[in-house]
Motif scaffolding. Sequence first.
Motif, mmCIF file in Angstrom:
data_model
loop_
_atom_site.group_PDB
_atom_site.id
_atom_site.type_symbol
_atom_site.label_atom_id
_atom_site.label_comp_id
_atom_site.label_asym_id
_atom_site.label_seq_id
_atom_site.Cartn_x
_atom_site.Cartn_y
_atom_site.Cartn_z
ATOM 1 N N LEU A 136 0.771 -1.226 -0.002
ATOM 2 C CA LEU A 136 0.069 -0.006 0.101
ATOM 3 C C LEU A 136 0.760 1.316 -0.030
ATOM 4 C CD1 LEU A 136 -3.007 0.009 2.390
ATOM 5 C CD2 LEU A 136 -1.655 2.195 1.873
ATOM 6 N N VAL A 137 0.869 2.017 -1.034
ATOM 7 C CA VAL A 137 1.628 3.333 -1.249
ATOM 8 C C VAL A 137 0.793 4.287 -0.717
ATOM 9 C CG1 VAL A 137 3.076 4.718 -2.730
ATOM 10 C CG2 VAL A 137 2.713 2.149 -3.142
ATOM 11 N N MET A 138 1.421 5.086 0.320
ATOM 12 C CA MET A 138 0.644 6.084 1.072
ATOM 13 C C MET A 138 1.297 7.534 0.541
ATOM 14 S SD MET A 138 -0.457 5.222 4.653
ATOM 15 C CE MET A 138 -1.490 6.651 5.221
ATOM 16 N N TYR A 139 0.382 8.598 0.346
ATOM 17 C CA TYR A 139 1.001 9.905 -0.043
ATOM 18 C C TYR A 139 -0.116 10.823 0.403
ATOM 19 C CZ TYR A 139 3.093 13.801 -2.127
ATOM 20 O OH TYR A 139 3.671 15.056 -2.540
ATOM 21 N N GLY A 140 0.429 11.731 1.402
ATOM 22 C CA GLY A 140 -0.552 12.857 2.079
ATOM 23 C C GLY A 140 -1.614 12.477 2.710
ATOM 24 N N GLY A 141 -1.414 11.277 3.677
ATOM 25 C CA GLY A 141 -2.624 10.559 4.254
ATOM 26 C C GLY A 141 -3.430 9.673 3.405
#
Lengths: 394, 365
Positions: free
Chosen positions: B251-256
């Motif tokens: 799972l790639v997260m960016y900015g929440g």
Amino acid sequence: MNQKSTGTQGAAAGDVLLKVNGLQKHFPIRKGMLQRQVGAVKAVDGIDFEVRSGETLGVVGESGCGKSTMGRLITRLLEPTAGTVEFEGRDITHLGVSGMRPMRRDVQMIFQDPYSSLNPRHTIGTIVGAPFRLQGVTPEGGIKKEVQRLLEVVGLNPEHYNRYPHEFSGGQRQRIGIARALALSPKLVIADEPVSALDVSIQAQVVNLLDDLQDELGLTYVIIAHDLSVVRHVSDRIAVMYLGKIVELADRSSLYRAPMHPYTKALLSAVPIPDPRRRSAKSERILLKGDVPSPIAPPSGCRFHTRCWKATRICTTQEPPLIELKPGQRVACHHPENAEDQAPQDTQLLSAAREAIELVPVGRDEAPAGQGAAAAEPATGSEGAAAEGTASGE
Amino acid sequence: MTELHKSGAAVGEVVDASPAPTAFLEVRDLKVHFPTDDGVVKSVDGLNFQLERGRTLGIVGESGSGKSVTSLGIMGLHTAGQYGKRRARISGEIWLDGTELLSADPDHVRKLRGREMAMIFQDPLSALHPYYTIGHQIVEAYRVHHDVDKKTARRRAVEMLDRVGIPQPDKRVDSYPHEFSGGMRQRAMIAMSLVNNPELLIADEPTTALDVTVQAQILDLIRDLQKEFGSAVIIITHDLGVVAELADDILVMYGGRCVERGPAEKVFYEPRHPYTWGLLGSMPRLDREQTDRLIPVKGSPPSLINLPSGCAFNPRCPYADVPKDNVTRTVRPELQEVGGRHWAACHMTQEQRERIWTEEIAPKL
């Protein structure tokens, strides 16, 4: 021999810029009321190498191997216990503060932590302009103009001249540190873990910046880092350190393609490869057991023999010298990999050597299934079902 | 008796409201917001995922993307109620084995914490108590959940230390954390978190503070233990190498928010989000031929108080102008399925992304 330092174009590319001989740094351990010395941390214990003009020397090793101390010794931030440091043919080992000052223009340092290496009370204009004031240099067009030019060179907005460090992100701060290091157009830049405090995407920006600056300004770098993939990317030659010693010194492609020292080999195989398919590949990983011994009482003979799977008796008694086994590849090992054995008569493995490592197949699916508790979960049989389950509902 | 305990009044209501999921762990629309003087920091803003027993989920992202906040949220460590008011505003649902944790009685969650779910922290030196021996701390963790005498618990502690590969465990059980090296401390912490056989193990940057040779040892240990105990594991890291070693799903997260999620193979070989491309391009790789230049993501991560409008990644995205009508700057993209069990949140069409990846990005990596 005594090369006259004539501006930035002093040494031609390929000339020896920095030469280090038998460099040692022992930190004394004192005890008791009289503070008698009871021992020493042998952080750097006799290393020799050269840095040629225009190249990048990478220094790798685990924490505690002495790589940062080495960087501080060659910039003369620490006083060596023994050995010599020559810069452009001139012995700078024991120069005093005032003697070093002219040299400081030529040797600069980039620090690891961009948060603690910038004074929070100074604007970045003051920080980047400090080298000019300290050295009494007035660049053409004035300090402010030059600082703004430098900020632009490292990819910052020159209008941010009056801002404070806290207004910048980690990557931007590291750029400020780089601008400061470049202010006096040094010949040699020592970078101690320049990217390890930064996020992956920012790391790449700073690595590229260092690359570009080297091309544009003809800089020579000594880059100290623990990340082997970063070091491979930036370096021409690489020194591998273990417990205060250089165990292997080679050009990049030889070192990564055919490492000779068992430690280098183990270090390379330990790097996690960002490729999930590799897990099921048949490659094996050398898993060193235990920890690095204490540098207060390093093992006798070869320092790596306590963790080496090739160690024999000679390794416990005789320290292997750092010798050139292949053009451009120097190794300190009695029984190197990918090269002729240096002590072929000594074949009896130490008992410790047999247990020194574990070869693990990279890939958990390789191991025989049904071993204990793993089978209790729907791991193998209902792989498909489990896989489906993991998928989220919208 | 325990059954009765599990279905307390507070729990019952919510169970009725939305159906309990079948997955072992399911996170639905998780939001963790921190009110501050400067505004609300939206650390996690609508996260969904599921995890089964025996599987490993890798959560990847840069600092400030909400990875750790997510894990602390699952463990229920944001809602320390004894200080009167909650520090964090949490909404959404976290289902662990049929129980919703956010609305559950804190005492009940407390019983689960450590037994059903355990956590390995990044820095073992600050996660272990310096005044107590390693053994004491493991014994305590065990006796909180098991009604046994000290002797039995101590035997269990020695057994666990042995299992995680600490030499002479019967002696080292009486050592203090400072007498251990970094790698051994991390092993001790793993022993402590596994002492109750948790079914969910969250490892938050478990190897970031360690050297590469020790990292290899610890990753190997986590892999072995998971196989042995069959737990579900969430591994949080910024190092794509580590996730590639361990994770089944990424799972790639960016900015929440989650920008891409899918099986490890898909995310590494057919990534469908420009940020994932950026992460892959930023990494120098030992397994490939030397490249001249890295392809970094330009700019820096966004502020979580003022996320860019539209797609949070748009100011850094080289392809922000590919979709028409400036949609990247006005509309926030939702996760869309781009293949089997593979989702990405991007406004570009499937074909555009496929083309850019195969023609422009992949050859340069």
